[in-house]
Design a protein around this motif. Structure first.
Motif, PDB file in Angstrom:
ATOM      1  N   GLN A  33       1.012  -0.769   0.189  1.00 26.16           N
ATOM      2  CA  GLN A  33      -0.320  -0.074  -0.249  1.00 26.16           C
ATOM      3  C   GLN A  33       0.868   1.124   0.200  1.00 26.16           C
ATOM      4  O   GLN A  33       0.589   2.065  -0.644  1.00 26.16           O
ATOM      5  CB  GLN A  33      -0.498  -0.092   1.214  1.00 26.16           C
ATOM      6  CG  GLN A  33      -2.082   1.057   1.216  1.00 26.16           C
ATOM      7  CD  GLN A  33      -3.120   0.669   2.306  1.00 26.16           C
ATOM      8  OE1 GLN A  33      -3.316  -0.436   2.700  1.00 26.16           O
ATOM      9  NE2 GLN A  33      -3.904   1.655   2.024  1.00 26.16           N
ATOM     10  N   ARG A  34       2.139   0.970   1.355  1.00 27.42           N
ATOM     11  CA  ARG A  34       2.847   2.520   0.295  1.00 27.42           C
ATOM     12  C   ARG A  34       3.018   2.962  -0.652  1.00 27.42           C
ATOM     13  O   ARG A  34       3.593   3.898  -0.767  1.00 27.42           O
ATOM     14  CB  ARG A  34       3.802   1.547   1.369  1.00 27.42           C
ATOM     15  CG  ARG A  34       4.956   3.259   1.330  1.00 27.42           C
ATOM     16  CD  ARG A  34       6.257   2.757   2.862  1.00 27.42           C
ATOM     17  NE  ARG A  34       5.776   3.138   4.128  1.00 27.42           N
ATOM     18  CZ  ARG A  34       6.370   3.086   5.043  1.00 27.42           C
ATOM     19  NH1 ARG A  34       7.666   2.936   4.528  1.00 27.42           N
ATOM     20  NH2 ARG A  34       5.666   3.190   6.317  1.00 27.42           N
ATOM     21  N   THR A  35       3.506   1.700  -1.470  1.00 25.29           N
ATOM     22  CA  THR A  35       4.453   1.560  -3.004  1.00 25.29           C
ATOM     23  C   THR A  35       3.429   2.654  -3.590  1.00 25.29           C
ATOM     24  O   THR A  35       3.504   3.085  -4.570  1.00 25.29           O
ATOM     25  CB  THR A  35       5.027   0.363  -3.417  1.00 25.29           C
ATOM     26  OG1 THR A  35       5.667   0.060  -2.806  1.00 25.29           O
ATOM     27  CG2 THR A  35       4.876   0.847  -5.097  1.00 25.29           C
TER      28      THR A  35
ATOM     29  N   LEU B 278       0.495   7.353  -6.517  1.00 31.20           N
ATOM     30  CA  LEU B 278      -0.815   8.349  -6.421  1.00 31.20           C
ATOM     31  C   LEU B 278      -0.102   9.679  -5.748  1.00 31.20           C
ATOM     32  O   LEU B 278      -0.783  10.127  -6.856  1.00 31.20           O
ATOM     33  CB  LEU B 278      -1.580   7.785  -5.051  1.00 31.20           C
ATOM     34  CG  LEU B 278      -2.172   6.217  -5.504  1.00 31.20           C
ATOM     35  CD1 LEU B 278      -3.318   5.564  -4.143  1.00 31.20           C
ATOM     36  CD2 LEU B 278      -3.259   6.684  -6.992  1.00 31.20           C
ATOM     37  N   ASP B 279       0.620   9.462  -5.224  1.00 28.72           N
ATOM     38  CA  ASP B 279       1.348  11.369  -5.138  1.00 28.72           C
ATOM     39  C   ASP B 279       1.674  11.615  -6.193  1.00 28.72           C
ATOM     40  O   ASP B 279       1.470  13.103  -6.423  1.00 28.72           O
ATOM     41  CB  ASP B 279       1.992  10.940  -3.505  1.00 28.72           C
ATOM     42  CG  ASP B 279       1.077  11.040  -2.252  1.00 28.72           C
ATOM     43  OD1 ASP B 279      -0.125  11.572  -2.749  1.00 28.72           O
ATOM     44  OD2 ASP B 279       1.771  10.259  -1.542  1.00 28.72           O
ATOM     45  N   THR B 280       2.310  10.538  -6.634  1.00 24.45           N
ATOM     46  CA  THR B 280       3.776  11.545  -8.134  1.00 24.45           C
ATOM     47  C   THR B 280       2.751  11.873  -9.194  1.00 24.45           C
ATOM     48  O   THR B 280       2.244  12.836  -9.120  1.00 24.45           O
ATOM     49  CB  THR B 280       4.042  10.080  -7.806  1.00 24.45           C
ATOM     50  OG1 THR B 280       5.309   9.771  -6.953  1.00 24.45           O
ATOM     51  CG2 THR B 280       4.766  11.079  -9.298  1.00 24.45           C
TER      52      THR B 280
ATOM     53  N   LYS C  66      -2.659  14.174 -12.640  1.00 25.06           N
ATOM     54  CA  LYS C  66      -3.500  13.013 -13.947  1.00 25.06           C
ATOM     55  C   LYS C  66      -4.274  12.016 -12.969  1.00 25.06           C
ATOM     56  O   LYS C  66      -5.025  11.134 -13.514  1.00 25.06           O
ATOM     57  CB  LYS C  66      -1.846  11.806 -14.254  1.00 25.06           C
ATOM     58  CG  LYS C  66      -0.807  12.578 -15.299  1.00 25.06           C
ATOM     59  CD  LYS C  66       0.083  11.735 -15.715  1.00 25.06           C
ATOM     60  CE  LYS C  66       1.119  12.225 -16.355  1.00 25.06           C
ATOM     61  NZ  LYS C  66       2.084  11.207 -17.052  1.00 25.06           N
ATOM     62  N   VAL C  67      -4.540  11.891 -11.574  1.00 25.27           N
ATOM     63  CA  VAL C  67      -5.634  12.015 -10.920  1.00 25.27           C
ATOM     64  C   VAL C  67      -5.594  12.837  -9.650  1.00 25.27           C
ATOM     65  O   VAL C  67      -4.689  13.670  -9.161  1.00 25.27           O
ATOM     66  CB  VAL C  67      -4.976  10.004 -10.139  1.00 25.27           C
ATOM     67  CG1 VAL C  67      -3.808   9.111 -11.469  1.00 25.27           C
ATOM     68  CG2 VAL C  67      -3.231  10.682  -9.132  1.00 25.27           C
ATOM     69  N   GLN C  68      -6.829  12.422  -9.805  1.00 25.24           N
ATOM     70  CA  GLN C  68      -6.599  13.028  -8.725  1.00 25.24           C
ATOM     71  C   GLN C  68      -8.084  12.633  -7.084  1.00 25.24           C
ATOM     72  O   GLN C  68      -8.600  11.599  -7.558  1.00 25.24           O
ATOM     73  CB  GLN C  68      -8.384  14.346  -8.574  1.00 25.24           C
ATOM     74  CG  GLN C  68      -9.797  13.744  -9.972  1.00 25.24           C
ATOM     75  CD  GLN C  68     -10.590  14.282 -10.376  1.00 25.24           C
ATOM     76  OE1 GLN C  68     -10.075  15.928 -10.594  1.00 25.24           O
ATOM     77  NE2 GLN C  68     -11.211  14.082 -10.606  1.00 25.24           N
ATOM     78  N   SER C  69      -7.870  12.640  -5.976  1.00 30.47           N
ATOM     79  CA  SER C  69      -8.707  12.634  -4.649  1.00 30.47           C
ATOM     80  C   SER C  69     -10.302  13.381  -4.094  1.00 30.47           C
ATOM     81  O   SER C  69      -9.935  14.679  -4.802  1.00 30.47           O
ATOM     82  CB  SER C  69      -7.292  11.222  -3.896  1.00 30.47           C
ATOM     83  OG  SER C  69      -7.499  12.745  -3.309  1.00 30.47           O
TER      84      SER C  69
END
Length: 406
Positions: A358-360, A365-367, A373-376
């Protein structure tokens, strides 16, 4: 069961969600809560739907095992939509067994299809295929037949069986039309697009071109030696050599495959395999060691020969060498592949689907979020990730492959 509950259930089965809600909106008995929960789920209010179904499950008495099992199946379906892959698989399996034991075959089949869809998402194709083989689709009503055909198509796509996948999608489309439910038709249409958009890129003899899924299948069945940069293997039609856990060897194999029939200079191989480090005597010595390891690994399919400047790949038999690459190559492509389905994923679900920590996944996701390119949305355990737009390429070939280590 009273007349209002019966009417609401019929409206729900016909896709008349508002009509179903009108009949039970002010009621708090267990059947009404269950129907409201299912209707709210189909309207997209999943948080409220989950709460209603949990309340319904608690409200049904101990003698109403079938009704409680149906609530569990509905909760599992919501969890699947929300990509909550941590939903207890044993709970769903127990609910399916209860339904089957009490003669509710249709809901038992629906539960099985949900289990198969979850197995597909986490890449456990063999288990999914075994479960699917135990389902007889003939007696299923149109709505359930759509679900069955979609999982059939999903397995076929992941197995690179284009014709069976196309046939299953055609049957799913026909069943969706008979059911008259727009959401099912839209789901079938979305799945069918996987067969018409680029699934990979073919790199051969200095050129490259996009491939659709049926073309990928043809390449895999050809006599060519394929360096598969999607699943990190080297294969032909009969033999497959996995380099998934040997990233340096695969980097060398890919560089040699892209250059074939020409050789690759030693400096270029060092740059590709050792991540751009300046070549010195220690790197050249390490390259000789890694080339020796790759030569032994590829013995059934090819040989590696030294040239004046570097090394060249020599396939056994008179055949071409091609490289099969992702349609779009960038950092963290596996994460983007999952998010490209348009659903909202949690980092824990991505971790389970990709076989990574999950850390990887969170670092990836943060990068990606920093790059836009992604949003939360949401916080803590409720935080979900998705892509701003869905890219025009299929992700079916990306999902089974674990993230390379090293």
């Amino acid at each position: 069961m009273d007349s209002l509950i019966t009417a609401a259930a019929r409206a729900l089965a016909a896709g008349d969600l508002l009509g179903a809600l009108k009949r039970v909106a002010l009621r708090d008995d267990a059947p009404a809560l269950a129907l409201r929960g299912i209707a709210m789920a189909r309207l997209g209010d999943f948080v409220r739907a989950k709460n209603l179904l949990k309340r319904a499950g608690r409200a049904f008495g101990p003698r109403e095992a079938v009704a409680r099992a149906r609530c569990i199946v509905a909760e599992a379906e919501i969890a699947l939509v929300l990509r909550d892959l941590g939903f207890p698989a044993r709970t769903l399996a127990a609910a399916r067994a209860t339904l089957d034991a009490h003669g509710d075959r249709l809901n038992a089949v629906h539960a099985a299809c949900l289990e198969i869809r979850r197995l597909l998402l986490i890449g456990r194709l063999d288990e999914a295929e075994r479960m699917l083989a135990n389902i007889d689709p003939a007696p299923l009503p149109p709505a359930l037949r759509v679900g069955h055909e979609l999982v059939t198509a999903g397995i076929a796509i992941r197995r690179l069986r284009t014709r069976p996948a196309r046939d299953a999608l055609e049957r799913a489309d026909a069943a969706a039309r008979r059911a008259g439910i727009g959401a099912l038709a839209a789901e079938v249409e979305s799945a069918a697009r996987l067969l018409t958009v680029p699934a990979a890129r073919l790199i051969a003899k200095g050129g490259q071109r996009p491939l659709q899924l049926d073309e990928v299948e043809a390449v895999m069945a050809s006599k060519a030696l394929v360096v598969d940069a999607i699943r990190y293997v080297v294969r032909d039609a009969r033999t497959e050599i996995s380099l998934t856990r040997r990233p340096v060897l695969f980097a060398l194999a890919r560089a040699l495959g892209e250059a074939w029939p020409n050789d690759v200079p030693r400096s270029a191989l060092i740059s590709r395999a050792f991540r751009g480090k300046h070549a010195d005597e220690s790197h050249r010595a390490r390259l000789r060691v890694e080339i020796g390891r790759l030569r032994r690994a590829l013995t059934p399919l090819a040989d590696l020969s030294a040239t004046a400047d570097g090394f060249v790949l020599e396939p056994r038999g008179r055949r071409d060498v091609v490289v099969l690459a992702r349609p779009v190559e960038e950092d963290h492509a596996e994460v983007l592949a999952c998010l490209a389905d348009g659903e909202a994923w949690s980092s824990s679900a991505l971790s389970l689907a990709l076989g990574a920590s999950q850390r990887t996944v969170q670092r990836a996701l943060d990068t990606l979020a920093t790059a836009g390119k992604v949003q939360s949305y949401g916080r803590a355990r409720a935080r979900r990730w998705m892509m701003p737009t869905v890219p025009g390429f299929t992700t079916a070939l990306l999902l089974p492959a674990p993230m390379p280590s090293g």
